[in-house]
Design an enzyme around this catalytic site. Structure first.
Site, PDB file in Angstrom:
ATOM      1  N   LYS A  11       0.837  -1.207   0.000  1.00 48.75           N
ATOM      2  CA  LYS A  11       0.000   0.000   0.000  1.00 48.75           C
ATOM      3  C   LYS A  11       0.874   1.261   0.000  1.00 48.75           C
ATOM      4  O   LYS A  11       2.095   1.179   0.240  1.00 48.75           O
ATOM      5  CB  LYS A  11      -0.908  -0.042   1.224  1.00 48.75           C
ATOM      6  CG  LYS A  11      -1.882  -1.227   1.229  1.00 48.75           C
ATOM      7  CD  LYS A  11      -2.792  -1.167   2.454  1.00 48.75           C
ATOM      8  CE  LYS A  11      -3.751  -2.354   2.479  1.00 48.75           C
ATOM      9  NZ  LYS A  11      -4.718  -2.245   3.610  1.00 48.75           N
ATOM     10  N   TYR A  51     -12.287  -2.854  -3.462  1.00 48.90           N
ATOM     11  CA  TYR A  51     -12.858  -2.876  -2.112  1.00 48.90           C
ATOM     12  C   TYR A  51     -14.384  -2.987  -2.126  1.00 48.90           C
ATOM     13  O   TYR A  51     -15.037  -2.573  -1.165  1.00 48.90           O
ATOM     14  CB  TYR A  51     -12.398  -1.642  -1.330  1.00 48.90           C
ATOM     15  CG  TYR A  51     -10.962  -1.747  -0.841  1.00 48.90           C
ATOM     16  CD1 TYR A  51     -10.564  -2.797   0.003  1.00 48.90           C
ATOM     17  CD2 TYR A  51     -10.005  -0.800  -1.199  1.00 48.90           C
ATOM     18  CE1 TYR A  51      -9.256  -2.894   0.453  1.00 48.90           C
ATOM     19  CE2 TYR A  51      -8.687  -0.899  -0.743  1.00 48.90           C
ATOM     20  CZ  TYR A  51      -8.327  -1.947   0.089  1.00 48.90           C
ATOM     21  OH  TYR A  51      -7.035  -2.046   0.552  1.00 48.90           O
ATOM     22  N   PHE A  59     -15.450   3.430   6.798  1.00 46.86           N
ATOM     23  CA  PHE A  59     -14.059   3.785   6.506  1.00 46.86           C
ATOM     24  C   PHE A  59     -13.705   3.695   5.023  1.00 46.86           C
ATOM     25  O   PHE A  59     -12.590   4.005   4.629  1.00 46.86           O
ATOM     26  CB  PHE A  59     -13.101   2.893   7.314  1.00 46.86           C
ATOM     27  CG  PHE A  59     -13.254   1.407   7.049  1.00 46.86           C
ATOM     28  CD1 PHE A  59     -12.604   0.793   5.991  1.00 46.86           C
ATOM     29  CD2 PHE A  59     -14.064   0.621   7.873  1.00 46.86           C
ATOM     30  CE1 PHE A  59     -12.748  -0.572   5.744  1.00 46.86           C
ATOM     31  CE2 PHE A  59     -14.202  -0.742   7.637  1.00 46.86           C
ATOM     32  CZ  PHE A  59     -13.548  -1.341   6.564  1.00 46.86           C
ATOM     33  N   ARG A  87      -1.492 -14.236   4.203  1.00 44.01           N
ATOM     34  CA  ARG A  87      -2.196 -13.542   5.295  1.00 44.01           C
ATOM     35  C   ARG A  87      -1.523 -13.805   6.637  1.00 44.01           C
ATOM     36  O   ARG A  87      -1.516 -12.946   7.521  1.00 44.01           O
ATOM     37  CB  ARG A  87      -3.671 -13.902   5.302  1.00 44.01           C
ATOM     38  CG  ARG A  87      -4.319 -13.328   4.027  1.00 44.01           C
ATOM     39  CD  ARG A  87      -5.782 -13.182   4.019  1.00 44.01           C
ATOM     40  NE  ARG A  87      -6.471 -12.647   5.125  1.00 44.01           N
ATOM     41  CZ  ARG A  87      -7.028 -11.444   5.170  1.00 44.01           C
ATOM     42  NH1 ARG A  87      -6.866 -10.578   4.174  1.00 44.01           N
ATOM     43  NH2 ARG A  87      -7.737 -11.075   6.213  1.00 44.01           N
ATOM     44  N   THR A  93      -4.914  -7.242  10.978  1.00 46.79           N
ATOM     45  CA  THR A  93      -5.249  -5.966  10.335  1.00 46.79           C
ATOM     46  C   THR A  93      -4.743  -4.770  11.136  1.00 46.79           C
ATOM     47  O   THR A  93      -4.216  -3.813  10.561  1.00 46.79           O
ATOM     48  CB  THR A  93      -6.785  -5.866  10.165  1.00 46.79           C
ATOM     49  OG1 THR A  93      -7.236  -7.002   9.422  1.00 46.79           O
ATOM     50  CG2 THR A  93      -7.173  -4.591   9.419  1.00 46.79           C
ATOM     51  N   ARG A 104       3.005  -6.655   9.099  1.00 48.59           N
ATOM     52  CA  ARG A 104       2.328  -5.540   9.774  1.00 48.59           C
ATOM     53  C   ARG A 104       2.869  -5.325  11.183  1.00 48.59           C
ATOM     54  O   ARG A 104       3.041  -4.190  11.629  1.00 48.59           O
ATOM     55  CB  ARG A 104       0.826  -5.804   9.791  1.00 48.59           C
ATOM     56  CG  ARG A 104       0.189  -5.654   8.396  1.00 48.59           C
ATOM     57  CD  ARG A 104      -1.184  -6.282   8.341  1.00 48.59           C
ATOM     58  NE  ARG A 104      -1.915  -5.932   7.117  1.00 48.59           N
ATOM     59  CZ  ARG A 104      -3.102  -6.464   6.808  1.00 48.59           C
ATOM     60  NH1 ARG A 104      -3.670  -7.346   7.628  1.00 48.59           N
ATOM     61  NH2 ARG A 104      -3.717  -6.109   5.695  1.00 48.59           N
ATOM     62  N   ASN A 118      -1.745  -0.219   6.979  1.00 53.88           N
ATOM     63  CA  ASN A 118      -1.083  -1.450   7.445  1.00 53.88           C
ATOM     64  C   ASN A 118      -0.207  -2.127   6.389  1.00 53.88           C
ATOM     65  O   ASN A 118      -0.019  -3.341   6.405  1.00 53.88           O
ATOM     66  CB  ASN A 118      -2.114  -2.410   8.024  1.00 53.88           C
ATOM     67  CG  ASN A 118      -3.240  -2.709   7.051  1.00 53.88           C
ATOM     68  OD1 ASN A 118      -3.118  -2.407   5.863  1.00 53.88           O
ATOM     69  ND2 ASN A 118      -4.307  -3.310   7.536  1.00 53.88           N
ATOM     70  N   HIS A 121      -1.845  -5.529   1.486  1.00 51.94           N
ATOM     71  CA  HIS A 121      -3.122  -6.210   1.272  1.00 51.94           C
ATOM     72  C   HIS A 121      -2.819  -7.615   0.782  1.00 51.94           C
ATOM     73  O   HIS A 121      -1.900  -7.828   0.002  1.00 51.94           O
ATOM     74  CB  HIS A 121      -3.942  -5.481   0.196  1.00 51.94           C
ATOM     75  CG  HIS A 121      -5.088  -6.311  -0.344  1.00 51.94           C
ATOM     76  ND1 HIS A 121      -6.307  -6.349   0.287  1.00 51.94           N
ATOM     77  CD2 HIS A 121      -5.166  -7.145  -1.409  1.00 51.94           C
ATOM     78  CE1 HIS A 121      -7.106  -7.190  -0.386  1.00 51.94           C
ATOM     79  NE2 HIS A 121      -6.441  -7.675  -1.426  1.00 51.94           N
ATOM     80  N   GLU A 132      -9.678 -10.358  -7.712  1.00 52.75           N
ATOM     81  CA  GLU A 132      -8.691  -9.278  -7.601  1.00 52.75           C
ATOM     82  C   GLU A 132      -7.565  -9.435  -8.632  1.00 52.75           C
ATOM     83  O   GLU A 132      -7.084  -8.439  -9.184  1.00 52.75           O
ATOM     84  CB  GLU A 132      -8.114  -9.264  -6.175  1.00 52.75           C
ATOM     85  CG  GLU A 132      -9.156  -8.840  -5.145  1.00 52.75           C
ATOM     86  CD  GLU A 132      -8.718  -9.050  -3.699  1.00 52.75           C
ATOM     87  OE1 GLU A 132      -7.537  -9.411  -3.467  1.00 52.75           O
ATOM     88  OE2 GLU A 132      -9.559  -8.856  -2.802  1.00 52.75           O
TER      89      GLU A 132
HETATM   90  P1  DAT Z   1      -7.506  -6.922   5.798  1.00 55.50           P
HETATM   91  O1  DAT Z   1      -6.692  -5.928   5.004  1.00 55.50           O
HETATM   92  O2  DAT Z   1      -6.744  -7.418   6.978  1.00 55.50           O
HETATM   93  O3  DAT Z   1      -8.076  -8.018   4.939  1.00 55.50           O
HETATM   94  P2  DAT Z   1     -10.174  -5.761   5.778  1.00 55.50           P
HETATM   95  O4  DAT Z   1     -10.364  -6.413   4.456  1.00 55.50           O
HETATM   96  O5  DAT Z   1     -11.184  -6.023   6.844  1.00 55.50           O
HETATM   97  O6  DAT Z   1      -8.735  -6.109   6.404  1.00 55.50           O
HETATM   98  O7  DAT Z   1     -10.127  -4.185   5.579  1.00 55.50           O
HETATM   99  C1  DAT Z   1      -9.466  -3.600   4.477  1.00 55.50           C
HETATM  100  C2  DAT Z   1      -8.593  -2.461   4.980  1.00 55.50           C
HETATM  101  O8  DAT Z   1      -9.419  -1.397   5.476  1.00 55.50           O
HETATM  102  C3  DAT Z   1      -7.701  -2.840   6.150  1.00 55.50           C
HETATM  103  O9  DAT Z   1      -6.481  -3.390   5.713  1.00 55.50           O
HETATM  104  C4  DAT Z   1      -7.528  -1.534   6.855  1.00 55.50           C
HETATM  105  C5  DAT Z   1      -8.835  -0.824   6.647  1.00 55.50           C
HETATM  106  N1  DAT Z   1      -9.778  -1.041   7.747  1.00 55.50           N
HETATM  107  C6  DAT Z   1     -10.421  -2.203   8.029  1.00 55.50           C
HETATM  108  N2  DAT Z   1     -11.248  -2.069   9.073  1.00 55.50           N
HETATM  109  C7  DAT Z   1     -11.124  -0.781   9.477  1.00 55.50           C
HETATM  110  C8  DAT Z   1     -11.705   0.004  10.527  1.00 55.50           C
HETATM  111  N3  DAT Z   1     -12.614  -0.500  11.370  1.00 55.50           N
HETATM  112  N4  DAT Z   1     -11.323   1.298  10.642  1.00 55.50           N
HETATM  113  C9  DAT Z   1     -10.439   1.812   9.792  1.00 55.50           C
HETATM  114  N5  DAT Z   1      -9.842   1.161   8.780  1.00 55.50           N
HETATM  115  C10 DAT Z   1     -10.181  -0.128   8.626  1.00 55.50           C
HETATM  116 MG    MG Z   2      -9.434  -7.826   3.311  1.00 55.75          MG
END
Ligand code: DAT
Ligand code: MG
Length: 140
Positions: A11, A51, A59, A87, A93, A104, A118, A121, A132
Site C-alpha cells: 500500500k 474494495y 471507513f 495472510r 489488520t 504488519r 497497514n 493487502h 482481484e
Molecule cells: P484486511 O486488510 O486485513 O483483509 P479488511 O479487508 O477487513 O482487512 O479491511 C481492508 C482495509 O481497510 C484494512 O487493511 C484496513 C482498513 N480497515 C479495516 N477495518 C477498518 C476500521 N474498522 N477502521 C479503519 N480502517 C479499517
Molecule cells: Mg481484506
C-alpha cells in the site's frame, strides 16, 4: 495439486516508507513465486472495485483516498496455500496488535488516525483472489 495464486499489494504507506523490497524479500524467503509485479497509481474506479466487499462501511471513503495517495506495488504471488500463507505473513489488520515477526507487526505504524494503514493487502479467499487478480492483471 495446482499451486494457488493471491493478489498482494504494498500500500502507499509501505511504498512511501521504503518497504517494497522487504515485503518482496519475505515473500521470496518463504518460497513463494512472483508471477507478476507492477508499480502503479490506482484510480478510483479500480479501488472501488477492489474494495467492493467494503462498500457502505464508514471507513471505505478514507480507505480509497489513502490507496490513491501514492503508488502501490501490485503482485500476483503463487504457491501451495499462498492465500492463507500470505495472510499469515501479513499479520493482523490492526498494526498495534499484529504479532512481531509479521509484516504488519514489524513494519506498520499506528498513526492514531481513523483509517488503519497497514502496509500490505492480501486476498482473503479463493474467490476474492480470482476476482482481484483479474481486476489488477487482466492479461494474466
Ligand atoms: P484486511 O486488510 O486485513 O483483509 P479488511 O479487508 O477487513 O482487512 O479491511 C481492508 C482495509 O481497510 C484494512 O487493511 C484496513 C482498513 N480497515 C479495516 N477495518 C477498518 C476500521 N474498522 N477502521 C479503519 N480502517 C479499517
Ligand atoms: Mg481484506
Amino acid at each position: 495439486p495446482a499451486p494457488q495464486r493471491t493478489l498482494v499489494l504494498v500500500k502507499p504507506d509501505g511504498v512511501r516508507r521504503g518497504h517494497v523490497g522487504e515485503v518482496l524479500r519475505r515473500i521470496e524467503a518463504k518460497g513463494y513465486t512472483l508471477v507478476a509485479v507492477e508499480l502503479r497509481h490506482a484510480d478510483e474506479a479500480l479501488l472501488a472495485e477492489h474494495y467492493a466487499e467494503h462498500a457502505g462501511k464508514p471507513f471505505v471513503g478514507a480507505l480509497v483516498d489513502f490507496m490513491r495517495s501514492g503508488p502501490v506495488l501490485a503482485a500476483v504471488v503463487e504457491g501451495h496455500r499462498v492465500i492463507e500463507g500470505f495472510r499469515s505473513l501479513a499479520g493482523a489488520t490492526d498494526p498495534t496488535v499484529a504479532a512481531p515477526g509479521t509484516i504488519r507487526g514489524d513494519l506498520a505504524r499506528d498513526w492514531g488516525t481513523k483509517l488503519i494503514e497497514n502496509v500490505v493487502h492480501g486476498s482473503d479467499g479463493e474467490e476474492s483472489a480470482a476476482r482481484e487478480i483479474a481486476l489488477w492483471f487482466p492479461a494474466l
